[in-house]
Design an enzyme around this catalytic site. Structure first.
Site, short mmCIF file in Angstrom:
data_model
loop_
_atom_site.label_atom_id
_atom_site.label_comp_id
_atom_site.label_asym_id
_atom_site.label_seq_id
_atom_site.Cartn_x
_atom_site.Cartn_y
_atom_site.Cartn_z
N ARG A 54 0.85 -1.20 0.00
CA ARG A 54 0.00 0.00 0.00
C ARG A 54 0.88 1.25 0.00
O ARG A 54 0.62 2.22 -0.68
CB ARG A 54 -0.96 0.02 1.20
CG ARG A 54 -1.65 1.38 1.37
CD ARG A 54 -2.90 1.37 2.25
NE ARG A 54 -2.80 0.52 3.41
CZ ARG A 54 -2.02 0.79 4.49
NH1 ARG A 54 -1.28 1.88 4.54
NH2 ARG A 54 -1.99 -0.07 5.50
N TYR A 107 -16.90 16.17 -15.78
CA TYR A 107 -17.29 14.77 -15.67
C TYR A 107 -18.37 14.62 -14.58
O TYR A 107 -18.21 15.15 -13.47
CB TYR A 107 -16.05 13.93 -15.35
CG TYR A 107 -16.34 12.49 -15.09
CD1 TYR A 107 -16.85 11.67 -16.09
CD2 TYR A 107 -16.14 11.94 -13.84
CE1 TYR A 107 -17.15 10.35 -15.85
CE2 TYR A 107 -16.42 10.60 -13.58
CZ TYR A 107 -16.93 9.82 -14.59
OH TYR A 107 -17.22 8.51 -14.36
N ASP A 179 -8.05 18.72 -14.42
CA ASP A 179 -8.33 17.36 -14.90
C ASP A 179 -7.91 17.32 -16.37
O ASP A 179 -8.56 17.92 -17.23
CB ASP A 179 -9.82 17.05 -14.72
CG ASP A 179 -10.17 15.60 -15.10
OD1 ASP A 179 -9.44 15.00 -15.92
OD2 ASP A 179 -11.18 15.09 -14.60
N LYS A 204 -8.67 6.11 -19.27
CA LYS A 204 -8.98 6.64 -20.60
C LYS A 204 -7.75 6.59 -21.51
O LYS A 204 -7.29 5.52 -21.81
CB LYS A 204 -9.58 8.05 -20.45
CG LYS A 204 -10.59 8.17 -19.29
CD LYS A 204 -11.87 7.38 -19.51
CE LYS A 204 -12.80 7.32 -18.29
NZ LYS A 204 -13.11 8.57 -17.64
#
Ligand SMILES: *Cc1c(COP(=O)(O)O)cnc(C)c1O
Length: 384
Positions: A54, A107, A179, A204
């Site tokens: 992690r 978005y 973004d 994407k």
């Protein structure tokens, strides 16, 4: 990376940054370190800092170093999804009582995160038309800690002047978050225009093959990067080793893919612009687009996303989506294959009734890298 390597071109960094040949075997591609924990050489004797996956994992480290290099930031951080990256960033930057300015075109999932989740924790937001920088200035309050921008935006392909908004945010003592999912760092590097943090859904264009869900942050300032990295570990929404590897592989071909996405999209935008069933084409590459000049200044090409409005309203738009064959009807974007969708009923359904609601006659397409003639023929038949 050495200083010498940092001066390399984008495509070279995409293939090599963070990706030295494996020191033990010489493997040319970064291995998938599918492992949770690491043997210590005596208590606290960590090998190259690896302790628990992690906190850090070598495959993720390779991706994170590559992300920092291709966006030109101090540090890259990889997450389990774009929204996980956003949530981690926002909970690093904001506390109850703080305010953030968000765009009126973004978005849908980003809007939902602000409107339905963060407000429950006492974070306030205002919606501004970021395409007009003075509207951002008007929305700023004494408690504003960040300005959030998406350019080109999803799904209306609006363009925001990054340098102008960076100035406004910084004058107010706020951070600018961009973004950059639609452009990818090959077409646009927001940090060079003053952004403090770049956000990606690596699902994407970065992944590029519709086979992984992931997110990323690239932070310009090393001090802020340290704080975000602390929260990445403390909150735990990290990218797994195999997902990191898939994104790393995708990035190697990002440049050539974006060139073809952009070329194909320009042809598609041209066809749609002359079509009698289309009332408006939203593509920053068109000289008629309101943000064309700014896009030309801050982007290398105009990308692969095109939206358009269909004569005949919502039903006609839905029918175009249903009739498309080569354009696959589905959510998401940025893969090698072309996709088509109806934002009002699909990706942006969660923005219904809000200032971010999208027009009902809107169709959004993600133009893939198939033969352009086949894509044009499919759109012709889908428009009927
Ligand atoms: C998809 C998307 C996101 C969210 O990313 P996920 O990987 O789906 O969590 C954020 N911003 C934009 C512009 C997107 O297209």
């Amino acid at each position: 990376m050495t200083e010498h390597q940092l001066s390399h071109g984008f495509e070279t960094l995409a293939i090599h940054a963070g990706q030295e040949a494996d020191p033990r075997t010489g493997a040319v591609v970064t291995p998938i370190y599918q492992v949770s924990t690491y043997k210590q050489d005596g208590v606290g004797g960590l090998r190259e800092g690896y302790e628990y996956s992690r906190s850090a994992n070598p495959t993720r480290t390779a991706l994170e170093e590559c992300l920092a290099a291709i966006e030109g930031g101090a540090r890259g951080l990889a997450f389990a999804s774009g929204l996980a990256a956003e949530d981690t960033l926002l909970r690093t930057l904001l506390k109850p009582g703080d305010h953030i300015v968000i765009p009126n075109d973004a978005y849908g999932g980003t809007f939902r995160l602000f409107a339905k989740v963060l407000t429950r924790w006492g974070v306030e937001f205002s919606v501004a038309d970021t395409h007009h920088p003075e509207k951002v200035r008007e929305a700023i309050r004494p408690t504003t800690r960040a300005v959030w921008v998406e350019t080109p935006s999803n799904p209306l392909l609006g363009i925001t002047d990054l340098a102008a908004v960076a100035d406004i945010a910084h004058t107010a003592g706020a951070k600018l978050v961009v973004d950059n999912t639609f452009a990818s760092p090959y077409l646009q590097q927001p940090i060079a225009f003053g952004a403090d943090v770049v956000v990606h859904s690596t699902t994407k264009y970065m992944g590029g093959h519709s086979d992984v869900v992931g997110g990323a942050l690239v932070v310009a300032d090393p001090g802020l990067a340290e704080e975000v990295a602390y929260h990445q570990n403390a909150m735990g929404a990290v990218a797994g080793p195999f997902d990191s590897w898939l994104v790393l592989r995708g990035i190697k071909t990002l440049g050539v893919r974006m060139d073809r996405h952009s070329e194909n999209a320009e042809k598609v935008a041209e066809l749609l612009s002359g079509h009698p069933k289309v009332t408006q084409v939203l593509y920053p590459g068109l000289p008629t687009h309101a943000g064309h000049d700014i896009a030309a200044k801050q982007m290398k090409a105009f990308g692969g996303m095109v939206s358009f409005r269909v004569a005949g309203g919502e039903q006609a738009a839905v029918e175009v989506c249903n009739r498309a064959e080569l354009f696959t009807l589905g959510e998401s974007l940025g893969g090698v294959e072309s996709l088509i969708e109806h934002p009002g009923r699909m990706t942006h359904a969660s923005a219904a009734g809000s200032p971010l609601e999208v027009p009902a006659d809107l169709v959004r397409i993600s133009v893939g890298i198939e033969a352009a003639a086949d894509l044009l023929a499919d759109l012709e038949q889908a428009l009927g």
